[in-house]
Motif scaffolding. Sequence first.
Motif, PDB file in Angstrom:
ATOM      1  N   GLY A 122      79.143   2.354  43.390  1.00 13.72           N
ATOM      2  CA  GLY A 122      79.032   3.057  42.115  1.00 13.72           C
ATOM      3  C   GLY A 122      78.122   2.391  41.118  1.00 13.72           C
ATOM      4  O   GLY A 122      78.080   2.786  39.957  1.00 13.72           O
ATOM      5  N   ASP A 123      77.364   1.390  41.521  1.00 11.16           N
ATOM      6  CA  ASP A 123      76.464   0.668  40.626  1.00 11.16           C
ATOM      7  C   ASP A 123      75.230   1.522  40.350  1.00 11.16           C
ATOM      8  O   ASP A 123      74.362   1.697  41.208  1.00 11.16           O
ATOM      9  N   SER A 124      75.127   2.042  39.141  1.00 13.20           N
ATOM     10  CA  SER A 124      74.028   2.937  38.796  1.00 13.20           C
ATOM     11  C   SER A 124      72.678   2.234  38.830  1.00 13.20           C
ATOM     12  O   SER A 124      71.663   2.845  39.171  1.00 13.20           O
ATOM     13  N   ASP A 125      72.643   0.973  38.454  1.00 13.40           N
ATOM     14  CA  ASP A 125      71.378   0.230  38.489  1.00 13.40           C
ATOM     15  C   ASP A 125      70.849   0.136  39.918  1.00 13.40           C
ATOM     16  O   ASP A 125      69.645   0.283  40.166  1.00 13.40           O
ATOM     17  N   ALA A 126      71.746  -0.123  40.857  1.00 13.51           N
ATOM     18  CA  ALA A 126      71.340  -0.196  42.260  1.00 13.51           C
ATOM     19  C   ALA A 126      70.865   1.159  42.763  1.00 13.51           C
ATOM     20  O   ALA A 126      69.866   1.257  43.491  1.00 13.51           O
ATOM     21  N   TRP A 127      71.571   2.205  42.376  1.00 18.33           N
ATOM     22  CA  TRP A 127      71.152   3.550  42.765  1.00 18.33           C
ATOM     23  C   TRP A 127      69.809   3.924  42.146  1.00 18.33           C
ATOM     24  O   TRP A 127      69.007   4.624  42.760  1.00 18.33           O
ATOM     25  N   LYS A 128      69.569   3.449  40.937  1.00 22.27           N
ATOM     26  CA  LYS A 128      68.282   3.739  40.290  1.00 22.27           C
ATOM     27  C   LYS A 128      67.146   3.080  41.060  1.00 22.27           C
ATOM     28  O   LYS A 128      66.064   3.666  41.216  1.00 22.27           O
ATOM     29  N   MET A 129      67.368   1.872  41.567  1.00 20.40           N
ATOM     30  CA  MET A 129      66.359   1.217  42.397  1.00 20.40           C
ATOM     31  C   MET A 129      66.138   2.005  43.682  1.00 20.40           C
ATOM     32  O   MET A 129      64.985   2.165  44.143  1.00 20.40           O
ATOM     33  N   ALA A 130      67.208   2.487  44.284  1.00 17.09           N
ATOM     34  CA  ALA A 130      67.077   3.297  45.494  1.00 17.09           C
ATOM     35  C   ALA A 130      66.309   4.578  45.208  1.00 17.09           C
ATOM     36  O   ALA A 130      65.460   5.002  46.006  1.00 17.09           O
ATOM     37  N   ALA A 131      66.588   5.194  44.060  1.00 22.47           N
ATOM     38  CA  ALA A 131      65.904   6.429  43.689  1.00 22.47           C
ATOM     39  C   ALA A 131      64.413   6.192  43.480  1.00 22.47           C
ATOM     40  O   ALA A 131      63.570   6.984  43.925  1.00 22.47           O
ATOM     41  N   ILE A 166      62.436  18.831  44.935  1.00 21.67           N
ATOM     42  CA  ILE A 166      63.341  17.685  45.056  1.00 21.67           C
ATOM     43  C   ILE A 166      62.804  16.484  44.280  1.00 21.67           C
ATOM     44  O   ILE A 166      63.586  15.662  43.780  1.00 21.67           O
ATOM     45  N   ILE A 167      61.499  16.379  44.148  1.00 24.52           N
ATOM     46  CA  ILE A 167      60.928  15.283  43.350  1.00 24.52           C
ATOM     47  C   ILE A 167      61.271  15.481  41.876  1.00 24.52           C
ATOM     48  O   ILE A 167      61.613  14.523  41.172  1.00 24.52           O
ATOM     49  N   THR A 168      61.212  16.720  41.408  1.00 24.30           N
ATOM     50  CA  THR A 168      61.615  17.005  40.023  1.00 24.30           C
ATOM     51  C   THR A 168      63.080  16.641  39.801  1.00 24.30           C
ATOM     52  O   THR A 168      63.447  16.028  38.793  1.00 24.30           O
ATOM     53  N   LYS A 169      63.926  17.022  40.746  1.00 26.74           N
ATOM     54  CA  LYS A 169      65.348  16.694  40.628  1.00 26.74           C
ATOM     55  C   LYS A 169      65.577  15.185  40.721  1.00 26.74           C
ATOM     56  O   LYS A 169      66.451  14.639  40.030  1.00 26.74           O
ATOM     57  N   LEU A 170      64.792  14.516  41.561  1.00 22.68           N
ATOM     58  CA  LEU A 170      64.921  13.061  41.674  1.00 22.68           C
ATOM     59  C   LEU A 170      64.559  12.386  40.360  1.00 22.68           C
ATOM     60  O   LEU A 170      65.224  11.426  39.945  1.00 22.68           O
ATOM     61  N   ASP A 171      63.542  12.886  39.678  1.00 22.93           N
ATOM     62  CA  ASP A 171      63.184  12.341  38.361  1.00 22.93           C
ATOM     63  C   ASP A 171      64.339  12.500  37.377  1.00 22.93           C
ATOM     64  O   ASP A 171      64.621  11.597  36.577  1.00 22.93           O
ATOM     65  N   GLY A 172      65.005  13.639  37.442  1.00 22.12           N
ATOM     66  CA  GLY A 172      66.164  13.837  36.582  1.00 22.12           C
ATOM     67  C   GLY A 172      67.278  12.867  36.899  1.00 22.12           C
ATOM     68  O   GLY A 172      67.954  12.350  35.993  1.00 22.12           O
ATOM     69  N   ALA A 173      67.476  12.595  38.171  1.00 23.80           N
ATOM     70  CA  ALA A 173      68.514  11.643  38.568  1.00 23.80           C
ATOM     71  C   ALA A 173      68.182  10.247  38.083  1.00 23.80           C
ATOM     72  O   ALA A 173      69.070   9.506  37.623  1.00 23.80           O
ATOM     73  N   ILE A 174      66.924   9.858  38.184  1.00 30.26           N
ATOM     74  CA  ILE A 174      66.518   8.531  37.717  1.00 30.26           C
ATOM     75  C   ILE A 174      66.800   8.383  36.235  1.00 30.26           C
ATOM     76  O   ILE A 174      67.287   7.339  35.771  1.00 30.26           O
ATOM     77  N   SER A 175      66.547   9.426  35.480  1.00 27.19           N
ATOM     78  CA  SER A 175      66.823   9.390  34.039  1.00 27.19           C
ATOM     79  C   SER A 175      68.310   9.288  33.744  1.00 27.19           C
ATOM     80  O   SER A 175      68.730   8.638  32.779  1.00 27.19           O
ATOM     81  N   ALA A 176      69.121   9.935  34.585  1.00 30.72           N
ATOM     82  CA  ALA A 176      70.570   9.955  34.343  1.00 30.72           C
ATOM     83  C   ALA A 176      71.257   8.664  34.758  1.00 30.72           C
ATOM     84  O   ALA A 176      72.362   8.365  34.283  1.00 30.72           O
ATOM     85  N   LEU A 177      70.623   7.886  35.634  1.00 28.98           N
ATOM     86  CA  LEU A 177      71.265   6.679  36.150  1.00 28.98           C
ATOM     87  C   LEU A 177      71.090   5.518  35.170  1.00 28.98           C
ATOM     88  O   LEU A 177      70.405   4.543  35.441  1.00 28.98           O
ATOM     89  N   SER A 178      71.744   5.629  34.038  1.00 33.17           N
ATOM     90  CA  SER A 178      71.602   4.612  32.996  1.00 33.17           C
ATOM     91  C   SER A 178      72.906   3.931  32.646  1.00 33.17           C
ATOM     92  O   SER A 178      72.945   3.032  31.818  1.00 33.17           O
ATOM     93  N   THR A 179      74.015   4.367  33.257  1.00 30.60           N
ATOM     94  CA  THR A 179      75.325   3.749  32.991  1.00 30.60           C
ATOM     95  C   THR A 179      76.013   3.445  34.307  1.00 30.60           C
ATOM     96  O   THR A 179      75.686   4.014  35.344  1.00 30.60           O
ATOM     97  N   GLN A 180      76.986   2.552  34.282  1.00 28.85           N
ATOM     98  CA  GLN A 180      77.783   2.267  35.473  1.00 28.85           C
ATOM     99  C   GLN A 180      78.741   3.426  35.703  1.00 28.85           C
ATOM    100  O   GLN A 180      79.474   3.819  34.810  1.00 28.85           O
ATOM    101  N   SER A 181      78.699   3.976  36.930  1.00 30.71           N
ATOM    102  CA  SER A 181      79.546   5.140  37.183  1.00 30.71           C
ATOM    103  C   SER A 181      80.911   4.757  37.731  1.00 30.71           C
ATOM    104  O   SER A 181      81.874   5.464  37.512  1.00 30.71           O
ATOM    105  N   GLY A 182      80.977   3.651  38.479  1.00 31.78           N
ATOM    106  CA  GLY A 182      82.235   3.260  39.093  1.00 31.78           C
ATOM    107  C   GLY A 182      82.786   4.316  40.016  1.00 31.78           C
ATOM    108  O   GLY A 182      83.986   4.528  40.073  1.00 31.78           O
ATOM    109  N   MET A 183      81.897   5.001  40.747  1.00 36.79           N
ATOM    110  CA  MET A 183      82.303   6.149  41.538  1.00 36.79           C
ATOM    111  C   MET A 183      83.082   5.749  42.783  1.00 36.79           C
ATOM    112  O   MET A 183      82.587   4.996  43.614  1.00 36.79           O
TER     113      MET A 183
END
Length: 471
Positions: free
Chosen positions: A195-204, A170-187
């Motif tokens: 949907g704020d990717s920057d906020a999610w990146k801080m959480a990650a 899960i740590i490996t997958k979390l690293d991948g998520a951190i790398s992917a969280l570079s744009t606003q998703s508006g989810m």
Amino acid sequence: MKKILFLSLIVFVLGACTENISDYNTDTKNPEVVPASALIGNATVSLFDFMAEPNVNVNNFRLYAQHWAQTTYPDESNYELVERNVNGSAWNRMYATVLRDLKDAKPLIDADKFLTDGEKAAQHAIITVMETFVYSFLVDCFGDIPYSEALNSDIATPSYDGAAGIYADIITKLDGAISALSTQSGMDGDLVYGGDSDAWKMAANSLKLKLAIRLADTNNATAKTMAEAAASGVFASSANDFKLGYYGSTPNTNPLWEQLIQSGRSDFVAANTFADALNSVNDPRIPYFFKNNAADGTAVGGVYGTSNGFPANSQPGYLLEDPTWPGKIMSYTEVCFLLADANERGYSVGGTAADWYNAGVTNSIMEWGGSADDATAYLAQADVNYGTAAGTWKQKIAFQKWIALYDMGFEAWTTYRLYDWPNLPPAEDSQRPVIKRYTYPVTEYSVNGASVEAATAGGDDIQGKIFWDAN
């Protein structure tokens, strides 16, 4: 004649609203496919509701941390799990609802033709962050759990993966998520950060730091690398907390309100363990944590692990009775204590242990309603000041972190398990020491017996330690 004209009008209108007669068979008010946003939203609410819930049939972490004691029925304070199936409640909520909804949302995101590839990647990353938290929570509760074969509809009896291996994956997958969280998703359906990717990146990154400190006593090299990589991207204030806002009317209220007010029950009072600790350092948070305190402002605690009178003891405070009180899973206050720990281990994460310790204490006091002056006076006490307080650095950090995480019962309990501090007494009636893990639910023995038996070769004991618990 009027009837004929009316029927003709219906046919005309229906014909104008559809291009294919087969569309008449589609119930537009009850869609066959649930949108990804609904699944993610449901997973989010289910997760936060569970972590905030004080109902003894669901979540007893506030009791295990010895923040609260019970009044009439102290079974849970004596670490009885099977009677109310509280371990099964955690298991079922996380697997059958939270993880299942997150898994089912993924193909719907992929099939959404209105999303860009970047938006899809960011939304998958957000789901990964949530999954990482949930699987780490399950490991931290149970140890070995179904993981690689979990939620596979073709496997009725999934095998159990080793806890340390799950953490690594899960740590490996979390690293991948951190790398992917570079744009606003508006989810749509993101009830936490919109949907704020920057906020999610801080959480990650904050979650990565948390997991690093979990590993520090058993795998220092990995923990150091993780903590140093995460430190620059963690929460910077309480505004970044991983929390869910609630509303003032049912069914969208904080479960604390439902149990403390709506139920009309009087099940919980301050535990003497916690009350005595707060009183010993003149803690300014006492009037916020509890109501019905003594005339001199001190907290009055019921004996942990036995029955206690409700009126005679301090009770959960007024803030917790607010139906809109937010539910928190990770916080800036927690991050401050994690960074203090990392500093003491020699990790390059910025600041000093004393700086982050002071920041964690100060932020906790202020977020509960105290002032900066309250925090300054509190930290000036010899028993609180980082330079003069008694104990090892681990004991100093653990004690204040345990206090600060008053409304995050799971992390408060885990703080005790990680540091073996503060010195929590055995339950009064059973004389059992503090529980170290959940045993597996009874249902697992009946529906997945071979797998759970293989996982419990060393015993299925509430005193069995999670792999990171080296103390």
